[in-house]
Design a protein around this motif. Sequence first.
Motif, PDB file in Angstrom:
ATOM      1  N   LEU A  55     -45.818   0.127  68.893  1.00 56.55           N
ATOM      2  CA  LEU A  55     -45.651   0.338  70.333  1.00 56.55           C
ATOM      3  C   LEU A  55     -45.230   1.763  70.670  1.00 56.55           C
ATOM      4  O   LEU A  55     -44.952   2.083  71.829  1.00 56.55           O
ATOM      5  N   LYS A 259     -46.874 -10.520  73.972  1.00 53.59           N
ATOM      6  CA  LYS A 259     -45.408 -10.621  73.997  1.00 53.59           C
ATOM      7  C   LYS A 259     -44.752  -9.290  73.648  1.00 53.59           C
ATOM      8  O   LYS A 259     -43.752  -9.227  72.916  1.00 53.59           O
ATOM      9  N   THR A 260     -45.335  -8.221  74.154  1.00 47.94           N
ATOM     10  CA  THR A 260     -44.766  -6.884  73.962  1.00 47.94           C
ATOM     11  C   THR A 260     -44.687  -6.179  75.311  1.00 47.94           C
ATOM     12  O   THR A 260     -45.397  -6.542  76.262  1.00 47.94           O
ATOM     13  N   SER A 278     -39.337   0.194  74.007  1.00 53.50           N
ATOM     14  CA  SER A 278     -40.331  -0.851  73.772  1.00 53.50           C
ATOM     15  C   SER A 278     -39.636  -2.096  73.244  1.00 53.50           C
ATOM     16  O   SER A 278     -38.503  -2.040  72.760  1.00 53.50           O
ATOM     17  N   LYS A 280     -40.449  -6.423  71.593  1.00 55.12           N
ATOM     18  CA  LYS A 280     -41.291  -7.562  71.253  1.00 55.12           C
ATOM     19  C   LYS A 280     -40.518  -8.823  71.596  1.00 55.12           C
ATOM     20  O   LYS A 280     -39.387  -9.010  71.151  1.00 55.12           O
ATOM     21  N   THR A 282     -39.423 -12.485  71.264  1.00 53.61           N
ATOM     22  CA  THR A 282     -39.398 -13.415  70.135  1.00 53.61           C
ATOM     23  C   THR A 282     -39.140 -14.860  70.538  1.00 53.61           C
ATOM     24  O   THR A 282     -39.281 -15.761  69.728  1.00 53.61           O
TER      25      THR A 282
END
Length: 508
Positions: A55, A259-260, A278, A280, A282
Amino acid sequence: MNSEIQDFGTSYLPNSNTIVYASSQDTASLVKRRHKWNERVFLNLYKANADSTTLELKDEVKLNKALNTKFHESNAVFTSDGNTMFFTRNNYVKRSYKTSSDEINKLKILKATRVSSSAPWESITELPFNSDEFSTAHPALSKDGKRLFFASDRPGSMTDGNNRLTSDIWYVTIDENGEFSEPVNVKSVNTIGNDLFPFISDNGDFYYSSTGHQGLGGLDVYVVQTNDKGMPVKEVINIGKPVNSSYDDFAFIIRDSLKTGYFSSNRKSGKGLDDIYSFKQTKDLKCVVDINGIVTNEENGELMPFATVTLFDKDNKKIKSIVVGEDAAYSFVLECGQNYSIRAQKEDFSIAEEFVQTPKISTTLEQPLAVAKAVEDKVVDIKVGDDLNDILDLNMIYFDFDKHNIRYDAEIELQKVLAFMNAYPNSIIDIRSHTDSRATDGYNIKLSDRRAKSTKAYLIMKGIKANRLTARGYGEYQLVNECSNGEDCTEEQHQLNRRSEFIIMKLK
């Protein structure tokens, strides 16, 4: 990628891995222009390529000169074909710098178009609902592109405690000819604080930042589900840590399928005043309340390390128990809109218990717990005929209208009565229950008797022998105020009469 000054406000350029953002870096100039109020370098719009794995943003390039001026540009959003952009700029249009009547240069939303992804941006125009007198900023498009959301402190926005307009989320509809409706206030999300930086994800989730909720500090990022018309309708959820912090956290964007995403923050760990981060995702977001506090000595306020703190649900079932450390601090994560009790225990001290009703929005609550001396140390000069309400500083055991069940808040107070009876194992208590004046006299006698017996049954269930308790209802014959038959009283006044007393009949 972050500079030592400001970088924030990311947005996705559709059909690409390109991220557009605002930055005060200016690698092409040796002389940086600064705002005369805060000495900060002015912002321009940049784009960079996002690495699909890390990312990380690379190969940043400033957008063309038609977009970037010598003043601020930031916070862009794009139509699905990527060829129309809405972005924020200082009130500087067609080389004309304008201020409000109080000589403040406000923010405006502008529109730019291009003929293809390889063509330059051009045809830059300001939107018709801007004004020189208030700011209009942070554009965001609905999934279908038919609504443009934005932040503005225009008339009709909510006001703070000083009666000053704060920034609210608004929207306009865009018709098939590209014409805009009159702005509409999104009342379902706005607060008396500042509500800013809206973003609508591919799943239709509505994200924004606000100072109007009790969050972790500064601007926090919140999310709201939307209805089939793309309007936010359900409870507001604080997306929590690690995105939110005690600093300002804002300009959140996410690609649901991956999902980022990215957000901006001025937290201390950053490189500049504002930085881009950035993330992610989870796990799925849900409405939770972070609750924390410290355990202290009620008498002197000193910390009580190694006390046991236990969390119970509404049915008094234990959820979790912890032993606090040297700092005497505890924390739990609770569900929104639920009832809990939190109990602190320490050897040679009485139990401290607090009832917690969590709000229906994600937030952070503080709940200190103060343990007192054990009952036998605290209670002095007691005698037969005394009421435990006075001796133990009980909150009144109230009942709901026409009900005799033990309320959750009453259960916490009954724990104190239980502790007293355990400390004085030969004591006998007479439970006296009273009603308000509503309903007939005969009915109220029966109702109060059921209430007294419910209270007795609760204490027996907790281990007190039945021969140590008597219980009787007195109906409405011992009112504590003037709310007798036919009197016009408030619900709060009536509730004062729906009470229980605990009279000591025998002590030793």
